[in-house]
Design an enzyme around this catalytic site. Structure first.
Site, PDB file in Angstrom:
ATOM      1  N   ASP A  67       0.821  -1.217   0.000  1.00 48.11           N
ATOM      2  CA  ASP A  67       0.000   0.000   0.000  1.00 48.11           C
ATOM      3  C   ASP A  67       0.854   1.266   0.000  1.00 48.11           C
ATOM      4  OD1 ASP A  67       0.986  -0.371   2.552  1.00 48.11           O
ATOM      5  OD2 ASP A  67      -0.956  -0.587   3.509  1.00 48.11           O
ATOM      6  N   ASN A 136      -7.329  -1.956  14.195  1.00 40.38           N
ATOM      7  CA  ASN A 136      -8.721  -2.309  13.889  1.00 40.38           C
ATOM      8  C   ASN A 136      -8.822  -3.571  13.025  1.00 40.38           C
ATOM      9  OD1 ASN A 136      -7.891  -1.448  11.390  1.00 40.38           O
ATOM     10  ND2 ASN A 136      -9.272   0.307  11.249  1.00 40.38           N
TER      11      ASN A 136
HETATM   12  C1  GLP Z   1      -0.249   0.724   8.484  1.00 41.81           C
HETATM   13  C2  GLP Z   1      -0.012  -0.161   7.266  1.00 41.81           C
HETATM   14  C3  GLP Z   1      -0.384  -1.593   7.546  1.00 41.81           C
HETATM   15  C4  GLP Z   1       0.229  -2.034   8.859  1.00 41.81           C
HETATM   16  C5  GLP Z   1      -0.332  -1.195   9.966  1.00 41.81           C
HETATM   17  C6  GLP Z   1       0.101  -1.621  11.340  1.00 41.81           C
HETATM   18  O1  GLP Z   1      -1.538   1.172   8.594  1.00 41.81           O
HETATM   19  N1  GLP Z   1      -0.744   0.277   6.131  1.00 41.81           N
HETATM   20  O2  GLP Z   1       0.050  -2.416   6.474  1.00 41.81           O
HETATM   21  O3  GLP Z   1      -0.024  -3.395   9.083  1.00 41.81           O
HETATM   22  O4  GLP Z   1       0.123   0.125   9.710  1.00 41.81           O
HETATM   23  O5  GLP Z   1       1.237  -0.932  11.725  1.00 41.81           O
HETATM   24  P1  GLP Z   1       2.068  -1.217  13.006  1.00 41.81           P
HETATM   25  O6  GLP Z   1       2.878  -2.431  12.718  1.00 41.81           O
HETATM   26  O7  GLP Z   1       2.917   0.013  13.141  1.00 41.81           O
HETATM   27  O8  GLP Z   1       1.128  -1.399  14.134  1.00 41.81           O
END
Ligand code: GLP
Length: 244
Positions: A67, A136
């Protein structure tokens, strides 16, 4: 869904990195789906170490990231291209031309999304898809919704995601409101899915993912329909699941 429980984040990073390293050693031309967020940083560090100390070889690997934020150019330090360059690509022997990210500044985002799906299909799909999980339950930027969207698409970020991700920006108003994300099709068609989850803040959602209803309201729950998923999670993240 195979669940590997680790005692902490450090062990999680090592276990997950070893799974990716095994994939690359067994198939040097692997097509990897890669993820951003804070959770994969430790496993990327371990892959970098194995590359420099244990001859792990990324020279033939092809990668597609999940993404990107809409509106951020690659040189913006909050873009996911910047993240991947600095946390992984600049430190391993992957060829830059083999690393692919969606462009958040494409003039025609719909065309960008379609071309990305087609490019992944043209290389035969993903051998391994690495995923983090949002608080979420989102995977990539597939936010809780009424249905699972199969194709890569532009989405409005959930308010809770903007809040969660604002920790990386100078203030919340700087967080983009939209993102472009791989849809569920290529995630679910990946031959192996590896999801990493760490910390107590994710425990309630992870319990729903593992034991609750399979629903687009809890995006990662769809992975229970995939035949080959490994979840590597630490004790804190698994603290509300009960018996496995
Ligand atoms: C972002 C990314 C996701 C990722 C999420 C969780 O929103 N688009 O792909 O899984 O963060 O991030 P973290 O690992 O910092 O909790």
């Amino acid at each position: 869904m195979r669940i590997i429980k680790t005692k902490d984040y450090q062990e999680l990073s090592k276990v997950a990195a070893d799974i990716i390293a095994a994939q690359v050693r067994l198939k040097p031309t692997s097509v990897l789906g890669l993820a951003t967020g804070s959770t994969p940083i430790g496993l990327y560090k371990e892959l970098i170490r194995q590359c420099s100390e244990e001859k792990l070889d990324f020279s033939q690997v092809v990668s597609y990231n999940l993404d990107e934020y809409v509106g951020l150019s690659p040189d913006n330090d909050q873009s996911y291209r910047y993240f991947m360059d600095h946390n992984l690509f600049n430190h391993i022997d992957i060829e830059r031309k083999n690393t692919h990210l969606l462009s958040g500044t494409a003039e025609d985002l719909e065309a960008e999304a379609t071309a990305y799906d087609e490019a992944i299909a043209a290389v035969g799909g993903l051998d391994l898809q690495l995923l983090g999980m949002g608080n979420n339950g989102h995977i990539g930027f597939n936010e809780p919704a009424d249905h699972f969207t199969d194709v890569t698409n532009v989405i409005d970020l959930a308010e809770s995601t903007i809040e969660a991700n604002s920790r990386f920006f100078s203030d919340k108003s700087q967080v983009p409101r939209r993102a472009i994300t791989l849809g569920y099709r290529h995630i679910m068609q990946a031959r192996l899915v590896l999801m990493v989850v760490s910390g107590e803040a994710k425990a309630e959602t992870l319990a729903k993912v593992i034991k609750g209803e399979i629903s687009p309201r809890v995006p990662a729950s769809i992975l229970r329909l995939h035949p080959n998923v490994i979840v590597v999670a630490d004790e804190a993240a698994l603290s509300q699941v009960g018996d496995l």
